[in-house]
Design a protein around this motif. Structure first.
Motif, PDB file in Angstrom:
ATOM      1  N   PRO A 156     -18.965 -26.854  28.668  1.00  0.00           N
ATOM      2  CA  PRO A 156     -17.490 -26.810  27.994  1.00  0.00           C
ATOM      3  C   PRO A 156     -16.966 -25.263  27.862  1.00  0.00           C
ATOM      4  O   PRO A 156     -17.969 -24.357  27.679  1.00  0.00           O
ATOM      5  N   ALA A 157     -15.766 -25.176  27.848  1.00  0.00           N
ATOM      6  CA  ALA A 157     -15.253 -23.925  27.636  1.00  0.00           C
ATOM      7  C   ALA A 157     -15.565 -23.301  26.064  1.00  0.00           C
ATOM      8  O   ALA A 157     -15.484 -24.239  25.077  1.00  0.00           O
ATOM      9  N   ALA A 158     -15.954 -22.050  25.865  1.00  0.00           N
ATOM     10  CA  ALA A 158     -16.080 -21.479  24.609  1.00  0.00           C
ATOM     11  C   ALA A 158     -15.031 -20.446  24.158  1.00  0.00           C
ATOM     12  O   ALA A 158     -15.065 -19.788  23.216  1.00  0.00           O
ATOM     13  N   GLY A 159     -13.869 -20.399  25.092  1.00  0.00           N
ATOM     14  CA  GLY A 159     -12.834 -19.490  24.785  1.00  0.00           C
ATOM     15  C   GLY A 159     -12.151 -19.275  26.175  1.00  0.00           C
ATOM     16  O   GLY A 159     -12.319 -19.777  27.019  1.00  0.00           O
ATOM     17  N   VAL A 160     -11.261 -18.028  26.131  1.00  0.00           N
ATOM     18  CA  VAL A 160     -10.521 -17.924  27.529  1.00  0.00           C
ATOM     19  C   VAL A 160     -11.540 -17.655  28.403  1.00  0.00           C
ATOM     20  O   VAL A 160     -11.955 -16.434  27.953  1.00  0.00           O
ATOM     21  N   ARG A 161     -11.619 -18.055  29.490  1.00  0.00           N
ATOM     22  CA  ARG A 161     -12.501 -17.752  30.577  1.00  0.00           C
ATOM     23  C   ARG A 161     -13.820 -17.448  30.106  1.00  0.00           C
ATOM     24  O   ARG A 161     -14.738 -16.559  30.524  1.00  0.00           O
ATOM     25  N   GLN A 162     -14.299 -18.334  29.341  1.00  0.00           N
ATOM     26  CA  GLN A 162     -15.647 -18.104  28.569  1.00  0.00           C
ATOM     27  C   GLN A 162     -16.081 -19.499  28.631  1.00  0.00           C
ATOM     28  O   GLN A 162     -15.512 -20.547  28.228  1.00  0.00           O
ATOM     29  N   TYR A 163     -17.488 -19.981  28.954  1.00  0.00           N
ATOM     30  CA  TYR A 163     -18.194 -21.219  28.742  1.00  0.00           C
ATOM     31  C   TYR A 163     -19.632 -21.073  28.336  1.00  0.00           C
ATOM     32  O   TYR A 163     -20.067 -19.974  28.213  1.00  0.00           O
TER      33      TYR A 163
END
Length: 270
Positions: free
Chosen positions: A132-139
């Motif tokens: 799942p995503a954890a932020g903008v362009r971060q997973y």
């Protein structure tokens, strides 16, 4: 580097000495021996045998010859014996706003036989990892969920049309005491606008009280890459590449001699 020395002998003749040669040198004289000794003294007799001189000659004349690179032996780098081929990790990743999907192949397993041959004991698979995503362009890969596709399930995905869908159910603990406690369902469904497919993975784990649902849209181009990769890797997951590489003409000859009626002939006679 090699050193040559010219020194007069006790009988007033000259000798040519080669000191500590390490490599073969190629040295050619374009003039006679008389020409070589001529500059030493104007009064030196021009006869090689019984050479006399009035002027004092140097005790040692050193001639240094520099080896040409043309004659140097080529140093070839050889791979150390017993060096194994390094393991290579490959995969295909898709990154979107809410999740990321990574696809990686897993090799089949073989078990040895008493004859020294090997037999396929477990087919290879393709590992899907959803994060799942954890932020903008971060997973958040610490929360990733994994789903392993068998060769038959891969075949189902390969055969999907633009409007087709498929669904797979896995219980990692099937056949164990905690069967049914973990449930994984992967759905591949067409996007409403026909631009690709949804990959939706839902995981229910009663052992740790987890209920996770991760989905990611896959475009037509990305889906085409997956299908192409699946088609390419399928024979390797089945272990067929190892069998094909071990085929030998003498093996086929022995098989035909042992059984004159081959399987092909029996098939045609039906």
């Amino acid at each position: 580097m090699s050193n040559f020395s010219l020194s007069p002998s006790p009988t007033s003749s000259f000798s040519l000495n080669l000191q500590n040669p390490t490599k073969t040198s190629y040295l050619s004289f374009s003039s006679s021996i008389n020409t070589i000794f001529a500059p030493l003294s104007s009064n030196t007799t021009k006869s090689f045998s019984g050479l006399t001189h009035k002027a004092a000659l140097p005790r040692n004349l050193s001639l240094t010859c520099r080896h040409s690179d043309y004659f140097e032996p080529q140093q070839q780098q050889q791979q150390p014996q017993g060096a194994s081929t390094p393991k290579v990790f490959v995969g295909y990743s898709i990154y979107k706003g809410k999740a990321a999907l990574t696809v990686e192949p897993r090799s089949p397993e073989f078990s040895p036989l008493d004859s020294g041959a090997f037999k396929l004991s477990k087919e290879g698979m393709v590992m899907l990892q959803f994060a799942p995503a954890a932020g903008v362009r971060q997973y958040d890969w610490s929360r990733k969920q994994v789903f392993s596709l068998s060769v038959t399930e891969i075949g189902s995905i390969i055969s999907l049309g633009a409007k087709d869908s498929c669904e797979f159910f896995h219980d990692p603990n099937k056949g164990r005491s905690d069967e049914g406690r973990v449930r994984k369902v992967l759905k591949v469904e067409p996007l409403p606008d026909g631009s690709g497919h949804f990959f939706n993975l839902s995981v229910q784990n009663k052992l740790i009280n987890l209920d996770e649902n991760i989905y990611i849209p896959v475009t037509k181009a990305e889906f085409a890459v997956l299908v192409s990769a699946f088609n390419f890797v399928m024979p390797y997951l089945l272990g067929w590449h190892t069998a094909v590489n071990s085929f030998k003409p003498e093996d086929a000859s022995r098989s035909n001699n042992a059984n004159p009626r081959s399987g092909a002939e029996l098939e045609w006679n039906r």
